[in-house]
Design a protein around this motif. Structure first.
Motif, mmCIF file in Angstrom:
data_model
loop_
_atom_site.group_PDB
_atom_site.id
_atom_site.type_symbol
_atom_site.label_atom_id
_atom_site.label_comp_id
_atom_site.label_asym_id
_atom_site.label_seq_id
_atom_site.Cartn_x
_atom_site.Cartn_y
_atom_site.Cartn_z
ATOM 1 N N LYS B 37 0.955 -1.026 0.217
ATOM 2 C CA LYS B 37 -0.045 -0.133 0.036
ATOM 3 C C LYS B 37 0.886 0.911 -0.378
ATOM 4 C CE LYS B 37 -2.602 1.154 3.960
ATOM 5 N NZ LYS B 37 -2.963 1.300 4.954
ATOM 6 N N LYS B 38 0.602 1.965 -1.013
ATOM 7 C CA LYS B 38 1.573 3.306 -0.573
ATOM 8 C C LYS B 38 0.724 4.453 -0.308
ATOM 9 C CE LYS B 38 4.455 6.165 -3.268
ATOM 10 N NZ LYS B 38 4.610 7.424 -3.506
ATOM 11 N N TYR B 39 1.208 5.248 0.240
ATOM 12 C CA TYR B 39 0.527 6.973 0.409
ATOM 13 C C TYR B 39 1.129 7.761 -0.412
ATOM 14 C CZ TYR B 39 -2.464 4.994 4.177
ATOM 15 O OH TYR B 39 -3.329 4.179 4.719
ATOM 16 N N PRO B 40 0.853 8.845 -1.040
ATOM 17 C CA PRO B 40 1.272 10.539 -1.768
ATOM 18 C C PRO B 40 2.456 10.634 -0.439
ATOM 19 C CG PRO B 40 -1.481 10.690 -1.358
ATOM 20 C CD PRO B 40 -0.482 9.436 -0.560
ATOM 21 N N ALA B 41 3.399 10.972 -1.101
ATOM 22 C CA ALA B 41 5.354 11.455 -0.416
ATOM 23 C C ALA B 41 5.407 10.550 0.690
ATOM 24 C CB ALA B 41 4.456 12.526 -0.297
ATOM 25 N N GLU B 42 4.575 9.004 0.220
ATOM 26 C CA GLU B 42 5.635 7.961 1.840
ATOM 27 C C GLU B 42 6.141 7.100 0.604
ATOM 28 O OE1 GLU B 42 2.898 8.770 4.637
ATOM 29 O OE2 GLU B 42 3.079 7.306 4.777
ATOM 30 N N GLN B 81 -12.396 0.966 4.703
ATOM 31 C CA GLN B 81 -12.582 2.253 6.056
ATOM 32 C C GLN B 81 -11.721 3.508 5.126
ATOM 33 O OE1 GLN B 81 -9.888 1.151 9.476
ATOM 34 N NE2 GLN B 81 -11.511 -0.213 9.887
ATOM 35 N N PRO B 82 -12.169 4.972 5.293
ATOM 36 C CA PRO B 82 -11.258 5.587 4.777
ATOM 37 C C PRO B 82 -10.302 5.972 4.219
ATOM 38 C CG PRO B 82 -13.886 6.588 5.330
ATOM 39 C CD PRO B 82 -13.647 5.163 6.020
ATOM 40 N N GLY B 83 -9.381 4.949 5.580
ATOM 41 C CA GLY B 83 -7.977 5.614 5.520
ATOM 42 C C GLY B 83 -7.484 4.482 5.064
ATOM 43 N N ASP B 84 -7.976 3.500 4.325
ATOM 44 C CA ASP B 84 -7.870 2.659 2.990
ATOM 45 C C ASP B 84 -7.334 3.373 1.771
ATOM 46 O OD1 ASP B 84 -9.912 -0.094 4.782
ATOM 47 O OD2 ASP B 84 -7.873 0.545 5.146
ATOM 48 N N SER B 85 -7.981 4.401 1.674
ATOM 49 C CA SER B 85 -7.554 5.008 0.808
ATOM 50 C C SER B 85 -6.159 5.504 0.410
ATOM 51 C CB SER B 85 -8.240 6.843 -0.058
ATOM 52 O OG SER B 85 -9.678 6.743 0.778
ATOM 53 N N ALA B 86 -5.396 4.728 -1.212
ATOM 54 C CA ALA B 86 -4.526 4.508 -1.291
ATOM 55 C C ALA B 86 -3.798 3.848 -2.730
ATOM 56 C CB ALA B 86 -3.270 3.662 0.073
ATOM 57 N N ALA B 98 17.203 -13.243 -5.478
ATOM 58 C CA ALA B 98 18.109 -12.570 -4.400
ATOM 59 C C ALA B 98 16.710 -11.196 -4.474
ATOM 60 C CB ALA B 98 19.094 -11.962 -5.198
ATOM 61 N N ARG B 99 15.149 -12.048 -3.976
ATOM 62 C CA ARG B 99 13.863 -10.626 -3.453
ATOM 63 C C ARG B 99 13.779 -10.064 -4.936
ATOM 64 N NH1 ARG B 99 15.350 -10.301 2.667
ATOM 65 N NH2 ARG B 99 16.015 -12.090 3.306
ATOM 66 N N GLN B 100 14.017 -9.527 -5.933
ATOM 67 C CA GLN B 100 13.824 -9.183 -6.722
ATOM 68 C C GLN B 100 12.121 -8.740 -6.910
ATOM 69 O OE1 GLN B 100 16.992 -8.750 -10.533
ATOM 70 N NE2 GLN B 100 17.588 -10.676 -8.871
ATOM 71 N N LEU B 101 11.905 -8.227 -6.858
ATOM 72 C CA LEU B 101 10.378 -8.041 -6.443
ATOM 73 C C LEU B 101 10.006 -7.772 -7.738
ATOM 74 C CD1 LEU B 101 8.820 -6.465 -2.883
ATOM 75 C CD2 LEU B 101 8.635 -8.880 -4.296
ATOM 76 N N THR B 102 8.825 -8.323 -8.880
ATOM 77 C CA THR B 102 8.081 -7.146 -9.758
ATOM 78 C C THR B 102 6.944 -6.651 -9.585
ATOM 79 O OG1 THR B 102 9.524 -9.144 -11.380
ATOM 80 C CG2 THR B 102 7.568 -7.732 -12.208
ATOM 81 N N PHE B 103 6.984 -5.946 -10.213
ATOM 82 C CA PHE B 103 5.056 -4.580 -9.747
ATOM 83 C C PHE B 103 4.617 -4.646 -10.956
ATOM 84 C CE2 PHE B 103 6.796 -3.086 -5.010
ATOM 85 C CZ PHE B 103 7.150 -3.860 -5.231
ATOM 86 N N GLY B 104 3.448 -4.448 -11.149
ATOM 87 C CA GLY B 104 2.129 -4.588 -11.257
ATOM 88 C C GLY B 104 2.125 -2.594 -10.956
ATOM 89 N N SER B 105 1.401 -1.901 -12.134
ATOM 90 C CA SER B 105 1.216 -0.710 -12.256
ATOM 91 C C SER B 105 0.196 -0.080 -10.917
ATOM 92 C CB SER B 105 0.946 0.108 -13.714
ATOM 93 O OG SER B 105 -0.274 -1.272 -13.613
ATOM 94 N N GLY B 106 -0.331 -0.832 -10.296
ATOM 95 C CA GLY B 106 -1.126 -0.882 -9.358
ATOM 96 C C GLY B 106 -2.465 0.776 -9.694
ATOM 97 N N THR B 107 -3.136 0.098 -8.559
ATOM 98 C CA THR B 107 -4.642 0.271 -8.424
ATOM 99 C C THR B 107 -4.886 1.671 -7.201
ATOM 100 O OG1 THR B 107 -5.409 -1.556 -9.266
ATOM 101 C CG2 THR B 107 -6.973 -0.458 -7.726
ATOM 102 N N GLN B 108 -5.350 2.829 -7.306
ATOM 103 C CA GLN B 108 -5.982 3.500 -6.771
ATOM 104 C C GLN B 108 -6.762 3.365 -6.245
ATOM 105 O OE1 GLN B 108 -4.271 7.066 -5.095
ATOM 106 N NE2 GLN B 108 -6.002 6.823 -3.799
ATOM 107 N N LEU B 109 -6.635 2.835 -4.716
ATOM 108 C CA LEU B 109 -8.698 2.621 -4.500
ATOM 109 C C LEU B 109 -9.242 4.471 -3.130
ATOM 110 C CD1 LEU B 109 -10.767 0.989 -3.378
ATOM 111 C CD2 LEU B 109 -9.124 0.438 -1.370
ATOM 112 N N THR B 110 -10.094 4.366 -3.689
ATOM 113 C CA THR B 110 -10.841 5.798 -3.366
ATOM 114 C C THR B 110 -12.257 4.969 -2.133
ATOM 115 O OG1 THR B 110 -9.941 6.813 -4.576
ATOM 116 C CG2 THR B 110 -11.614 7.493 -3.062
ATOM 117 N N VAL B 111 -11.843 4.889 -1.285
ATOM 118 C CA VAL B 111 -12.915 4.980 -0.261
ATOM 119 C C VAL B 111 -14.260 6.244 0.785
ATOM 120 C CG1 VAL B 111 -13.603 3.595 2.015
ATOM 121 C CG2 VAL B 111 -11.311 2.682 0.688
ATOM 122 N N LEU B 112 -15.123 5.506 0.059
ATOM 123 C CA LEU B 112 -16.039 7.107 0.176
ATOM 124 C C LEU B 112 -16.737 7.292 1.013
ATOM 125 C CD1 LEU B 112 -17.068 6.826 -3.716
ATOM 126 C CD2 LEU B 112 -15.427 8.774 -2.578
#
Lengths: 112, 113
Positions: B37-42, B81-86, B98-112
């Protein structure tokens, strides 16, 4: 942040200048990684290290070099920055739990 | 050629409902999968993982399901929960890499609320 410090956190530079980003850890972990994050691409591995002076290339290593002279420091260098290297760069370390990486807060680099 | 794909760039869910985030992979050598999970600027923070020997792993409100035959995994968040928005990233790796993670492009979840 599990003892990971990235510096600088923000940098603006011009095309053609050299740039070095630093990752410092206090956890004494063997594995360290540099990723870049770009819209539509997620995070992509640039280089990683599995010990002092032991490094290897990742998926997007062209234009980047790394060095690890001490366990705690992993440096990422752009020898001659280009606009395509404008990105957010994340350092990561391997935790004791298998396969989990912990990331630093990131370094935002803008190349004009 | 993306080996890990998250085809939904964004998802909006009402508070209290279930959020389902999906991820597909193409490399059959992947045997361990993680969600961050990723929040902005973190930086991204680890959320939950699953080994290929399992088909489900649960941790509180978060459950990850793995369908190896379909090369598909999903993250369920109940209740949202709203705090899950990320932004949520799916990642995969192959043992011994060697733990080389391959990532997806991400999904922005918004909890209203």
């Amino acid at each position: 942040d599990a003892g990971i410090t990235q510096s600088p956190r923000h940098k603006v530079t011009e095309t053609g200048t050299p740039v070095t980003l630093r990752c410092h850890q206090t956890e004494n972990h063997r594995y360290m990684y540099w990723y870049r994050q770009d819209p539509g691409h997620g995070l992509r591995l640039i280089h990683y290290s599995y010990g002092v002076k032991d490094t290897d290339k990742g998926e997007v290593s062209d234009g980047y070099s790394v060095s690890r002279s001490k366990t705690e420091d992993f440096l990422l260098t752009l020898e001659s920055a280009t606009s395509s290297q404008t990105s957010v760069y994340f350092c990561a370390i391997g935790l004791r739990e298998a396969n989990v990486l912990t990331f630093g807060a990131g370094s935002r680099l803008t190349v004009l | 050629d993306q080996q890990v794909k998250q085809n939904s760039p964004s998802l909006s869910v009402q508070e209290g409902r279930i959020s389902i985030l999906n991820c597909d992979y193409t490399n059959s050598m992947f045997d361990y999968f993680l969600w961050y999970k990723k929040y902005p600027a973190e930086g991204p923070t680890f959320l939950i993982s699953i080994s290929s020997i399992k088909d489900k792993n649960e941790d509180g409100r978060f459950t990850v399901f793995l369908n190896k035959s379909a090369k598909h995994l999903s993250l369920h968040i109940v209740p949202s929960q709203p705090g899950d928005s990320a932004v949520y990233f799916c990642a995969a790796l192959r043992s011994g890499s060697a733990r080389q993670l391959t990532f997806g492009s991400g999904t922005q979840l918004t909890v209203l609320p």
